[in-house]
Enzyme design. Structure first.
Site: not given
Length: 244
Positions: A54, A145, A149, A180
Site C-alpha cells: 500500500d 478526483y 489529479k 482499462t
C-alpha cells in the site's frame, strides 16, 4: 531496446495503464521493480521484481525504496501509475472518502517521489506521473478526483523545478478515457453498455477511447532520452478532449 539496462520502478503495475507500461518497458530492455496492491503480478517476467503493498503507508514506501536500492542500485526511471478513482456528488462525499482519494492519488505519489529521489542516477533520472484529463477540466461527480489529479500536476511541476539541479526530470502524462478493466467494468454496469460507450466516445474529438498501450507510448517518450530537455511538462493523451 530504448531502455536497455535502464533501472525502472513502476507503481500500479498490476492492471490497466501500469501493466501496459511495465510490458512496454520490459520489451524495451528495462530492469524492472514493480509494485501494486494485488498479491501477485498477473504477467510477471522471471527477471522482474514485484513487491505488493500500500503506497499510502510510508513504512511500505520506505521498504520499496530499500528494495530498489538493493536490487537496482541507481534508479533512472520512476513511473507513478497508481491511483484510485471515486465518483460521487461533492455534497455527498464523506470526509473519509475524500481523504482516501487524496491519499491514493496525491499523497502516495509524494511518498514515492520523496523516498526514491535519493536513488536518482548520476547520469540523470526521469520521473513520469500519470494524472488525468480531469486534472484540467471539471466534471460532475469527479470533483475530488479532479482535485487530487490536479494536485499531482502541481506536485510534479514543483519537483521538476526543485530537482532540476540534480538532473532529475519530472513530467506528467494526462490520459483521456482509456479502455482499462476498471473503465470497461463501469460501462458494463450501465443499463445499456453499448449506448453508454457510444455517448462517451462521442465526447472525444478522435471518437474512441485510448488503449492502455497508447498511454504507455507517451510514458515511454517522457521516460526516455528523446525527452531529455523536457521537464515540468504535462502531455495530454486524450484524443483532443482538453482541446475544446
Amino acid at each position: 531496446m530504448r531502455l536497455q539496462n535502464v533501472n525502472a520502478v513502476i507503481t500500479g503495475a498490476t492492471s490497466g495503464i501500469g501493466q501496459a507500461v511495465a510490458s512496454r518497458f520490459r520489451r524495451e530492455g528495462a530492469n524492472l521493480l514493480l509494485t501494486g496492491r494485488r498479491l501477485h503480478l498477473p504477467d510477471k517476467d522471471p527477471e522482474d521484481v514485484y513487491l505488493p503493498g500500500d503506497l499510502n503507508d510510508e513504512t511500505f514506501v520506505s521498504e520499496l525504496a530499500a528494495r530498489a536500492a538493493d536490487h537496482l542500485g541507481e534508479v533512472e526511471v520512476v513511473v507513478l501509475c497508481h491511483g484510485h478513482q471515486a465518483s460521487s456528488p461533492l455534497q455527498d462525499t464523506s470526509y473519509d472518502d475524500a481523504r482516501d482519494v487524496l491519499h491514493s492519488n496525491l499523497l502516495s505519489a509524494f511518498l514515492v517521489m520523496k523516498h526514491l529521489m535519493p536513488l536518482a542516477a548520476a547520469s540523470g533520472t526521469s520521473m513520469v506521473c500519470v494524472s488525468s484529463r480531469l486534472a484540467m477540466v471539471g466534471m460532475p461527480n469527479q470533483t475530488l478526483y479532479s482535485a487530487a489529479k490536479g494536485g499531482l500536476i502541481a506536485l510534479a511541476r514543483g519537483a521538476a523545478i526543485e530537482w532540476a539541479p540534480h538532473d532529475i526530470r519530472v513530467n506528467v502524462v494526462a490520459p483521456g478515457l482509456t479502455a482499462t478493466p476498471v473503465i470497461e467494468a463501469s460501462f458494463q454496469r450501465r443499463p445499456d453498455p453499448a449506448a453508454y460507450r457510444r455517448t462517451r466516445e462521442d465526447s472525444i474529438p478522435i471518437g474512441r477511447l485510448a488503449t492502455p498501450e497508447e498511454i504507455a507510448d507517451a510514458v515511454l517518450f517522457l521516460a526516455g532520452p528523446e525527452s531529455s530537455y523536457i521537464t515540468g511538462a504535462v502531455l495530454p493523451v486524450d484524443g483532443g478532449y482538453t482541446a475544446f
